[in-house]
Design a protein around this motif. Structure first.
Motif, PDB file in Angstrom:
ATOM      1  N   GLN A  98       0.810  -1.215   0.000  1.00 18.42           N
ATOM      2  CA  GLN A  98       0.000   0.000   0.000  1.00 18.42           C
ATOM      3  C   GLN A  98       0.847   1.271   0.000  1.00 18.42           C
ATOM      4  O   GLN A  98       0.318   2.363  -0.213  1.00 18.42           O
ATOM      5  CB  GLN A  98      -0.938   0.001   1.208  1.00 18.42           C
ATOM      6  CG  GLN A  98      -2.038  -1.047   1.114  1.00 18.42           C
ATOM      7  CD  GLN A  98      -2.912  -1.087   2.350  1.00 18.42           C
ATOM      8  OE1 GLN A  98      -2.756  -0.285   3.270  1.00 18.42           O
ATOM      9  NE2 GLN A  98      -3.839  -2.030   2.394  1.00 18.42           N
ATOM     10  N   LEU A  99       2.154   1.147   0.231  1.00 23.42           N
ATOM     11  CA  LEU A  99       3.042   2.305   0.173  1.00 23.42           C
ATOM     12  C   LEU A  99       3.405   2.672  -1.263  1.00 23.42           C
ATOM     13  O   LEU A  99       3.989   3.732  -1.500  1.00 23.42           O
ATOM     14  CB  LEU A  99       4.343   2.023   0.954  1.00 23.42           C
ATOM     15  CG  LEU A  99       4.223   1.672   2.433  1.00 23.42           C
ATOM     16  CD1 LEU A  99       5.615   1.413   3.010  1.00 23.42           C
ATOM     17  CD2 LEU A  99       3.524   2.785   3.200  1.00 23.42           C
ATOM     18  N   THR A 100       3.104   1.795  -2.188  1.00 24.06           N
ATOM     19  CA  THR A 100       3.517   2.023  -3.570  1.00 24.06           C
ATOM     20  C   THR A 100       2.546   2.952  -4.289  1.00 24.06           C
ATOM     21  O   THR A 100       1.361   3.033  -3.959  1.00 24.06           O
ATOM     22  CB  THR A 100       3.591   0.698  -4.348  1.00 24.06           C
ATOM     23  OG1 THR A 100       2.274   0.127  -4.424  1.00 24.06           O
ATOM     24  CG2 THR A 100       4.516  -0.277  -3.660  1.00 24.06           C
ATOM     25  N   CYS A 101       3.081   3.678  -5.253  1.00 28.37           N
ATOM     26  CA  CYS A 101       2.233   4.423  -6.179  1.00 28.37           C
ATOM     27  C   CYS A 101       2.921   4.373  -7.541  1.00 28.37           C
ATOM     28  O   CYS A 101       4.023   4.878  -7.703  1.00 28.37           O
ATOM     29  CB  CYS A 101       1.995   5.860  -5.733  1.00 28.37           C
ATOM     30  SG  CYS A 101       3.327   6.621  -4.844  1.00 28.37           S
ATOM     31  N   GLY A 102       2.311   3.708  -8.458  1.00 23.58           N
ATOM     32  CA  GLY A 102       2.942   3.439  -9.739  1.00 23.58           C
ATOM     33  C   GLY A 102       3.530   2.046  -9.722  1.00 23.58           C
ATOM     34  O   GLY A 102       3.831   1.479  -8.670  1.00 23.58           O
ATOM     35  N   GLY A 103       3.689   1.473 -10.886  1.00 26.19           N
ATOM     36  CA  GLY A 103       4.200   0.108 -10.963  1.00 26.19           C
ATOM     37  C   GLY A 103       3.060  -0.892 -10.968  1.00 26.19           C
ATOM     38  O   GLY A 103       2.018  -0.673 -10.356  1.00 26.19           O
ATOM     39  N   ASP A 104       3.260  -1.986 -11.648  1.00 30.08           N
ATOM     40  CA  ASP A 104       2.235  -3.016 -11.782  1.00 30.08           C
ATOM     41  C   ASP A 104       2.409  -4.053 -10.685  1.00 30.08           C
ATOM     42  O   ASP A 104       3.434  -4.733 -10.607  1.00 30.08           O
ATOM     43  CB  ASP A 104       2.361  -3.677 -13.166  1.00 30.08           C
ATOM     44  CG  ASP A 104       1.214  -4.641 -13.440  1.00 30.08           C
ATOM     45  OD1 ASP A 104       0.317  -4.764 -12.578  1.00 30.08           O
ATOM     46  OD2 ASP A 104       1.215  -5.276 -14.515  1.00 30.08           O
ATOM     47  N   SER A 105       1.410  -4.157  -9.822  1.00 28.11           N
ATOM     48  CA  SER A 105       1.482  -5.107  -8.694  1.00 28.11           C
ATOM     49  C   SER A 105       0.720  -6.393  -8.968  1.00 28.11           C
ATOM     50  O   SER A 105       0.472  -7.174  -8.039  1.00 28.11           O
ATOM     51  CB  SER A 105       0.943  -4.449  -7.419  1.00 28.11           C
ATOM     52  OG  SER A 105      -0.415  -4.089  -7.586  1.00 28.11           O
ATOM     53  N   THR A 106       0.349  -6.641 -10.219  1.00 28.99           N
ATOM     54  CA  THR A 106      -0.411  -7.845 -10.560  1.00 28.99           C
ATOM     55  C   THR A 106       0.347  -9.115 -10.188  1.00 28.99           C
ATOM     56  O   THR A 106      -0.203 -10.045  -9.599  1.00 28.99           O
ATOM     57  CB  THR A 106      -0.732  -7.876 -12.068  1.00 28.99           C
ATOM     58  OG1 THR A 106      -1.447  -6.695 -12.421  1.00 28.99           O
ATOM     59  CG2 THR A 106      -1.580  -9.097 -12.407  1.00 28.99           C
ATOM     60  N   VAL A 107       1.645  -9.133 -10.520  1.00 25.27           N
ATOM     61  CA  VAL A 107       2.469 -10.304 -10.203  1.00 25.27           C
ATOM     62  C   VAL A 107       2.509 -10.530  -8.688  1.00 25.27           C
ATOM     63  O   VAL A 107       2.426 -11.669  -8.218  1.00 25.27           O
ATOM     64  CB  VAL A 107       3.902 -10.129 -10.753  1.00 25.27           C
ATOM     65  CG1 VAL A 107       4.789 -11.296 -10.332  1.00 25.27           C
ATOM     66  CG2 VAL A 107       3.871 -10.014 -12.269  1.00 25.27           C
TER      67      VAL A 107
END
Length: 316
Positions: free
Chosen positions: A187-196
């Protein structure tokens, strides 16, 4: 710029969520938590010491079982002390590397419970269903391989999980939980694909839970069939008692995990209720497991009585 800064330093401060505890209840909650932690450390430490020092426990069953109190110590140590410090100081700050380490150890704890239960149920299956071949099947080499497989697989699965999480850019600094874990770090991320990340996280959960339930179900069904087919009532009772502690422990683990999941699905559940359900998973089992195994495992009780008796004789 903020995303780039957070990704490059890896030492930024995070703000972590806290319990809403009334001022008059802070110290009672703190001392209850301290008591739970001290009891868990002493009781699990005692079990580890007994297995190491008492020759009567130098058996394949207890070599495999050794990982369980060790895992409990990891689970409660990586979660409860930091939480108690936050409760008493009201700081609720944590460094990002410390947060990642806590999350890694917490996931390691959860995976180890499932894998250790699988190994222990397999050992009991061989002991009860194939007693004449037990020593040849559960040789020192096989036992060492089982222990190495449990820890090696657990560490490998969690390392990949956190490596996938670490590659994503970070731009937030609030952990929406009272402890760090992989979902809260994501939840700290913004941007980037977290599907994997999501697919792999589901894979690990499914693999550990389905694998653990399947192996234990098959083992205990075969054990039950073997016990029923035996003509001696004493043999049946003894065989069932050797499995009872493991079944109780796993039932508590599944129940607590289910309450944790359900609490986040109930719209009327308060924030404190959800936080309590989430932290209970890492604090309750490490406290009750030594009690369960101490009561239900005769060899451990006998070893403890021998040590206590020797200590009394020495003191007198």
């Amino acid at each position: 710029m903020e995303v780039q800064f957070l990704n490059n330093t890896f030492s930024f401060n995070l703000k972590i969520d806290k319990f809403d505890i009334p001022a008059e209840a802070v110290y009672p909650v703190f001392f209850i938590g301290v008591f739970m932690y001290v009891f868990s450390v002493l009781s699990n430490g005692t079990m580890l010491a007994l297995i190491v020092t008492q020759r009567s426990l130098h058996k394949p069953m207890f070599y495999i079982f050794f990982s369980l109190p060790l895992t409990d110590l990891v689970g409660i140590t990586c979660s409860l002390p930091r939480l108690l410090v936050d409760i008493i100081t009201q700081t609720n700050n944590i460094y990002y590397p410390t947060c990642v380490l806590q999350g890694f150890l917490i996931h390691l704890y959860g995976g180890s419970i499932c894998l250790n239960m699988m190994a222990m149920s397999f050992d009991r299956y061989i002991a009860i269903c194939k007693p004449l071949r037990y020593n040849s099947i559960m040789s020192p080499l096989i036992v060492s391989c089982i222990i190495a497989l449990v820890w090696g697989l657990d560490i490998a699965l969690i390392l990949v999980l956190f490596a996938l999480q670490a590659r994503l850019p970070k731009c937030k600094t609030f952990i929406a939980n009272v402890y760090c874990n992989n979902p809260s770090l994501l939840q700290l991320t913004c941007g980037g694909d977290s599907t994997v990340n999501n697919v792999y996280g589901l894979f690990i959960t499914g693999f550990l839970q389905i694998g653990s339930v399947s192996v234990q179900l098959l083992s205990y069904v075969q054990i039950l069939i073997t016990c029923i087919s035996r003509s001696q009532p004493d043999a049946r009772i003894k065989a069932i008692n050797t499995c009872l502690a493991q079944i109780i422990t796993y039932f508590i683990f599944v129940t607590v995990s289910a309450f944790n999941i359900i609490s986040y699905r109930l719209e009327n559940a308060s924030s404190n209720t959800q936080k309590i359900c989430s932290i209970v998973m890492f604090t309750f089992l490490p406290v009750v497991n030594p009690v369960i195994y101490g009561i239900k495992t005769r060899d451990i009780r006998n070893a403890l009585f021998v040590v206590v008796k020797k200590h009394k004789v020495t003191c007198s």
